[in-house]
Design an enzyme around this catalytic site. Structure first.
Site, PDB file in Angstrom:
ATOM      1  CG  HIS A 259      31.845 -43.067  -9.470  1.00 38.50           C
ATOM      2  ND1 HIS A 259      31.899 -41.769  -9.006  1.00 38.50           N
ATOM      3  CD2 HIS A 259      30.706 -43.597  -8.935  1.00 38.50           C
ATOM      4  CE1 HIS A 259      30.852 -41.543  -8.225  1.00 38.50           C
ATOM      5  NE2 HIS A 259      30.105 -42.625  -8.177  1.00 38.50           N
TER       6      HIS A 259
ATOM      7  CG  ASP B  37      25.449 -39.379  -8.391  1.00 37.19           C
ATOM      8  OD1 ASP B  37      25.923 -40.378  -8.944  1.00 37.19           O
ATOM      9  OD2 ASP B  37      25.639 -39.116  -7.182  1.00 37.19           O
ATOM     10  CG  HIS B  38      29.627 -38.636  -9.535  1.00 37.35           C
ATOM     11  ND1 HIS B  38      30.479 -37.989  -8.669  1.00 37.35           N
ATOM     12  CD2 HIS B  38      28.708 -39.270  -8.753  1.00 37.35           C
ATOM     13  CE1 HIS B  38      30.101 -38.225  -7.424  1.00 37.35           C
ATOM     14  NE2 HIS B  38      29.025 -39.002  -7.438  1.00 37.35           N
TER      15      HIS B  38
END
Ligand SMILES: [Zn+2]
Ligand SMILES: [Zn+2]
Length: 298
Positions: free
Chosen positions: A63, A67-68
């Site tokens: 997603h 933070d990803h």
């Protein structure tokens, strides 16, 4: 060399800590490299782990929370400046093409590589004759996907049996494909001269609250990587921000015939993961908390 090698590049949620980088997992299968998520700092973690960026063939985004994905522009820039000569496939939830376009517009990005960006619409994301990548929609505050890497079963011929029936050439190919053959009027079924080796399933549950699709992803996994942001003492927070507790993750593993559970995506408030490990272990004994640069070979 092992057939499958996995390196956990980051185990933090939201912000990096001194001990933990943000989410990313590298999986190597034979000559193919898969990167699941690419949090900020992923490139440096790869360097430390000895993973060259040009080993990556596929990137799977869970997603578009920062933070990803904040490691993506740096990684793409590095690949652009390298001798990367493959087509990089980037898969992600609906909107991925658009987000990536905007991300790359944010700075001077002029050394381009051949990229194919795919907004995932079906569960069966990708398939070849060796493996399948499956995706399921999770239940997070934004569209989020969990993934499974599913190796296909293979058929191994038993040499003595092949000799016994004098099976050669195209007949071996037929048996390998699961077809029966006829030799001197005798029908030979593949089961008589071969054994089926079960493929390995590795599953990744990224940011989500408990949901039935998380269970689907977990089903029969040899290894399940699962987010466990909180201890169940903070279950309320988990519900509020749509994250799992270590207990949630363990329940999913125990209900879905998982062999090994690896927890990750820990809240920065946990200096060590002992209490999370203990909570999950009580429900699902074969649990381990991931740590940065953890390596698994299968
Ligand atoms: Zn996250
Ligand atoms: Zn998130």
């Amino acid at each position: 060399m092992s057939k499958i090698e996995i390196v956990v590049l980051g185990t933090a949620s939201m912000i990096p800590t001194k001990e933990r980088n943000l989410t990313s997992i590298f999986l190597n299968y034979k000559d193919k490299g898969f990167l699941f998520d690419c949090g900020e700092g992923t490139q440096r973690q790869m360097k430390i782990a000895g993973i060259k960026a040009n080993r990556i063939n596929y990137i799977f985004i869970s997603h578009w929370h920062g933070d990803h994905v904040l490691g993506l522009p740096g990684l793409l820039q590095t690949l652009g400046n390298s001798d990367y000569n493959k087509t990089l496939h980037i898969f992600g939830p609906k909107g991925t093409k658009e987000y990536l376009k905007h991300m790359l517009k944010g700075f001077i990005f002029d050394t381009k590589i051949d990229m194919k960006i795919i907004d995932i619409k079906n569960n069966n994301v990708f398939e070849n004759n060796e493996f399948i990548i499956n995706a399921e929609e999770l239940s997070h505050s934004v569209p989020c996907l969990g993934y499974s890497f599913i190796e296909k079963d293979t058929r191994k011929m038993i040499e003595e049996k092949l000799k016994k029936y004098n099976i050669k050439g195209i007949n071996i190919g037929k048996l390998q494909r699961g077809e029966k053959i006829k030799i001197n009027d005798k029908i030979i079924n593949p089961e008589e001269v071969s054994i089926v080796e079960k493929g390995i399933k590795i599953s990744f549950i990224f940011d989500t609250e408990m949901c039935s699709n998380a269970e689907k992803i977990a089903e029969n996994a040899d290894i399940l990587f699962c987010e466990a942001t909180y201890h169940s003492e903070l279950e309320e927070k988990g519900i509020q921000y749509k994250h799992m507790t270590a207990k949630n993750a363990a329940l999913i593993a125990s209900k879905n015939n998982v062999k090994k559970l690896i927890l990750s995506h820990f809240s920065g408030r946990y200096k060590t993961t002992e209490e999370l490990q203990k909570e999950a272990e009580d429900i699902f004994p074969n649990t381990q908390c991931a740590f940065d640069l953890m390596k698994i070979k299968l």
